[in-house]
Design a protein around this motif. Structure first.
Motif, PDB file in Angstrom:
ATOM      1  N   SER A   1       0.833  -1.216   0.000  1.00 47.35           N
ATOM      2  CA  SER A   1       0.000   0.000   0.000  1.00 47.35           C
ATOM      3  C   SER A   1       0.864   1.260   0.000  1.00 47.35           C
ATOM      4  O   SER A   1       0.482   2.284  -0.571  1.00 47.35           O
ATOM      5  N   GLU A   2       2.033   1.176   0.634  1.00 48.84           N
ATOM      6  CA  GLU A   2       2.933   2.330   0.696  1.00 48.84           C
ATOM      7  C   GLU A   2       3.551   2.609  -0.665  1.00 48.84           C
ATOM      8  O   GLU A   2       3.705   3.771  -1.061  1.00 48.84           O
ATOM      9  N   LEU A   3       3.883   1.551  -1.398  1.00 53.78           N
ATOM     10  CA  LEU A   3       4.454   1.729  -2.736  1.00 53.78           C
ATOM     11  C   LEU A   3       3.420   2.319  -3.687  1.00 53.78           C
ATOM     12  O   LEU A   3       3.716   3.248  -4.445  1.00 53.78           O
ATOM     13  N   ILE A   4       2.200   1.807  -3.629  1.00 53.50           N
ATOM     14  CA  ILE A   4       1.140   2.315  -4.501  1.00 53.50           C
ATOM     15  C   ILE A   4       0.831   3.781  -4.190  1.00 53.50           C
ATOM     16  O   ILE A   4       0.560   4.580  -5.081  1.00 53.50           O
TER      17      ILE A   4
ATOM     18  N   LEU B   1       2.832   6.054  -3.140  1.00 49.34           N
ATOM     19  CA  LEU B   1       3.980   6.949  -3.320  1.00 49.34           C
ATOM     20  C   LEU B   1       3.703   7.968  -4.434  1.00 49.34           C
ATOM     21  O   LEU B   1       3.328   7.601  -5.550  1.00 49.34           O
ATOM     22  N   ASP B   2       3.880   9.239  -4.120  1.00 46.62           N
ATOM     23  CA  ASP B   2       3.716  10.310  -5.110  1.00 46.62           C
ATOM     24  C   ASP B   2       5.082  10.866  -5.518  1.00 46.62           C
ATOM     25  O   ASP B   2       6.082  10.657  -4.825  1.00 46.62           O
ATOM     26  N   ASN B   3       5.100  11.612  -6.620  1.00 49.60           N
ATOM     27  CA  ASN B   3       6.353  12.215  -7.087  1.00 49.60           C
ATOM     28  C   ASN B   3       6.980  13.106  -6.012  1.00 49.60           C
ATOM     29  O   ASN B   3       8.196  13.106  -5.819  1.00 49.60           O
ATOM     30  N   LYS B   4       6.150  13.842  -5.288  1.00 46.38           N
ATOM     31  CA  LYS B   4       6.646  14.767  -4.258  1.00 46.38           C
ATOM     32  C   LYS B   4       7.269  14.040  -3.073  1.00 46.38           C
ATOM     33  O   LYS B   4       7.965  14.653  -2.249  1.00 46.38           O
ATOM     34  N   ASP B   5       6.998  12.729  -2.955  1.00 44.31           N
ATOM     35  CA  ASP B   5       7.521  11.953  -1.827  1.00 44.31           C
ATOM     36  C   ASP B   5       8.951  11.464  -2.053  1.00 44.31           C
ATOM     37  O   ASP B   5       9.549  10.866  -1.155  1.00 44.31           O
ATOM     38  N   VAL B   6       9.478  11.676  -3.253  1.00 38.59           N
ATOM     39  CA  VAL B   6      10.836  11.231  -3.578  1.00 38.59           C
ATOM     40  C   VAL B   6      11.769  12.433  -3.548  1.00 38.59           C
ATOM     41  O   VAL B   6      11.661  13.342  -4.372  1.00 38.59           O
TER      42      VAL B   6
ATOM     43  N   LYS C   1       9.478   9.437   1.376  1.00 36.82           N
ATOM     44  CA  LYS C   1       8.497   9.640   2.444  1.00 36.82           C
ATOM     45  C   LYS C   1       7.300   8.749   2.161  1.00 36.82           C
ATOM     46  O   LYS C   1       6.622   8.909   1.142  1.00 36.82           O
ATOM     47  N   VAL C   2       7.060   7.785   3.049  1.00 37.77           N
ATOM     48  CA  VAL C   2       5.948   6.859   2.826  1.00 37.77           C
ATOM     49  C   VAL C   2       4.901   7.040   3.913  1.00 37.77           C
ATOM     50  O   VAL C   2       5.214   7.442   5.046  1.00 37.77           O
ATOM     51  N   THR C   3       3.662   6.734   3.558  1.00 39.02           N
ATOM     52  CA  THR C   3       2.552   6.815   4.508  1.00 39.02           C
ATOM     53  C   THR C   3       2.105   5.403   4.834  1.00 39.02           C
ATOM     54  O   THR C   3       1.594   4.688   3.978  1.00 39.02           O
ATOM     55  N   GLY C   4       2.320   4.997   6.087  1.00 38.81           N
ATOM     56  CA  GLY C   4       2.028   3.630   6.501  1.00 38.81           C
ATOM     57  C   GLY C   4       0.669   3.477   7.138  1.00 38.81           C
ATOM     58  O   GLY C   4      -0.261   4.236   6.863  1.00 38.81           O
ATOM     59  N   LYS C   5       0.573   2.492   8.031  1.00 39.85           N
ATOM     60  CA  LYS C   5      -0.691   2.212   8.710  1.00 39.85           C
ATOM     61  C   LYS C   5      -1.095   3.389   9.584  1.00 39.85           C
ATOM     62  O   LYS C   5      -0.265   4.063  10.161  1.00 39.85           O
ATOM     63  N   ARG C   6      -2.414   3.610   9.651  1.00 44.07           N
ATOM     64  CA  ARG C   6      -2.995   4.722  10.424  1.00 44.07           C
ATOM     65  C   ARG C   6      -2.407   6.071  10.011  1.00 44.07           C
ATOM     66  O   ARG C   6      -2.214   6.970  10.840  1.00 44.07           O
ATOM     67  N   ASN C   7      -2.078   6.188   8.714  1.00 42.70           N
ATOM     68  CA  ASN C   7      -1.551   7.429   8.116  1.00 42.70           C
ATOM     69  C   ASN C   7      -0.266   7.921   8.783  1.00 42.70           C
ATOM     70  O   ASN C   7       0.032   9.122   8.754  1.00 42.70           O
ATOM     71  N   LYS C   8       0.469   7.006   9.380  1.00 37.26           N
ATOM     72  CA  LYS C   8       1.730   7.375  10.025  1.00 37.26           C
ATOM     73  C   LYS C   8       2.821   7.460   8.964  1.00 37.26           C
ATOM     74  O   LYS C   8       3.029   6.520   8.199  1.00 37.26           O
TER      75      LYS C   8
END
Length: 294
Positions: free
Chosen positions: A149-152, A154-159, A167-174
């Motif tokens: 889910s974190e890979l999917i 991933l946005d351009n701004k997160d690299v 920058k990845v967004t994990g479980k519970r939006n952490k």
């Protein structure tokens, strides 16, 4: 008579299926056979906790039952003795102080380093945009340990190429930051060039389909499974296997457990500790294969 009346109660009053009733009967019969073998007799009203404990040991050590199977059998006996207590047949429950064996968590499945090297150095991922993208997806999973889910997501701004961070967004939006090395940076820049040339109109997502839209779970799952099949015979071939492989590789190469916990985004270090068991199991296999007196 007590066992028969209990099974009738399950079938006609509790409406248990015939298969379930049969399983309860077999569990009690198994205890009965053990008691008769060890002590020459069996009376359900005279069973003591010590007999139950001996039976558990026999099931696991002599017959090879798993903790899950033993706990299921104990559940059958607990129901039986609750029934006898309600019927006034006995005032003592021999299972009251009995704790079943702890169920072992299955060890994480992972690829060996030589398998990953073969996949990344020798496998053919195909030409063009899709081949470039699919290879990078495998590389990112293996190099960062991120979730599907974190890979999917991933946005351009997160690299951040200047800081070499994702920058990845994990479980519970952490959110958490994952560093990456020069080799992965080169592959990502190559992918961006191919992607931008091939698909000029696209979403903000870093990984996209040929129509410019964000990837979806089944697509990524299937491409990972297809590529892992080239080098591994594991039954499970999923993105999570690559996450396990990342963690195991890090620990095998002397990374600190706390650092691996942060990279994986685990809430508790006890979750990460299961990978230490996995690396130890691998060590035991190597020892048994290599040592002449193992």
């Amino acid at each position: 008579m007590l066992i028969e009346s209990f099974l009738d109660y399950l079938q006609y009053e509790r409406n248990y299926s015939e298969k379930t009733v049969l399983a309860y009967g077999e569990d009690i019969k198994q205890l009965q056979e053990f008691a008769q073998e060890e002590y020459g007799r069996f009376n359900p009203l005279e069973v003591e906790a010590e007999l139950i404990r001996e039976w558990i040991v026999s099931l696991m050590d002599d017959k090879g039952y798993t903790s899950t199977s033993v706990n299921r059998k104990l559940s059958s006996l607990r129901t039986f003795y609750k029934y006898l207590l309600r019927q006034g047949e006995t005032t003592i429950d021999p299972l009251r102080k009995i704790k079943g064996p702890k169920n072992k968590k299955p060890l994480p499945v992972f690829l060996k380093e030589n398998e990953m090297n073969r996949l990344l150095d020798e496998a053919d991922f195909g030409e063009g945009f899709k081949g470039c993208r699919d290879r990078l997806i495998i590389e990112v999973f293996y190099a960062t340990g991120m979730r599907l889910s974190e890979l999917i997501g991933l946005d351009n701004k997160d690299v951040d190429f200047s800081a070499s961070l994702l920058k990845v967004t994990g479980k519970r939006n952490k959110q958490r930051l994952i560093p990456f090395g020069d080799e992965l940076q080169e592959l990502m820049l190559e992918y961006i060039n191919v992607r931008n040339e091939t698909i000029p109109e696209r979403s903000e997502a870093f990984f996209i389909r040929e129509n410019g839209e964000r990837l979806y779970k089944n697509l990524v799952y299937n491409l990972v499974k297809r590529n892992l099949s080239k080098v591994a015979t594991l039954k499970k071939k999923s993105p999570h296997v690559l996450r396990h492989t990342f963690a195991t590789t890090m620990l095998n190469n002397e990374a600190e457990l706390g650092a691996v916990k942060e990279l994986l985004g685990h809430e508790s270090i006890t979750t990460t500790e299961i990978y230490t068991h996995a690396t130890f199991e691998e060590l035991k296999k190597v020892y048994k294969q290599a040592h002449p007196r193992a």
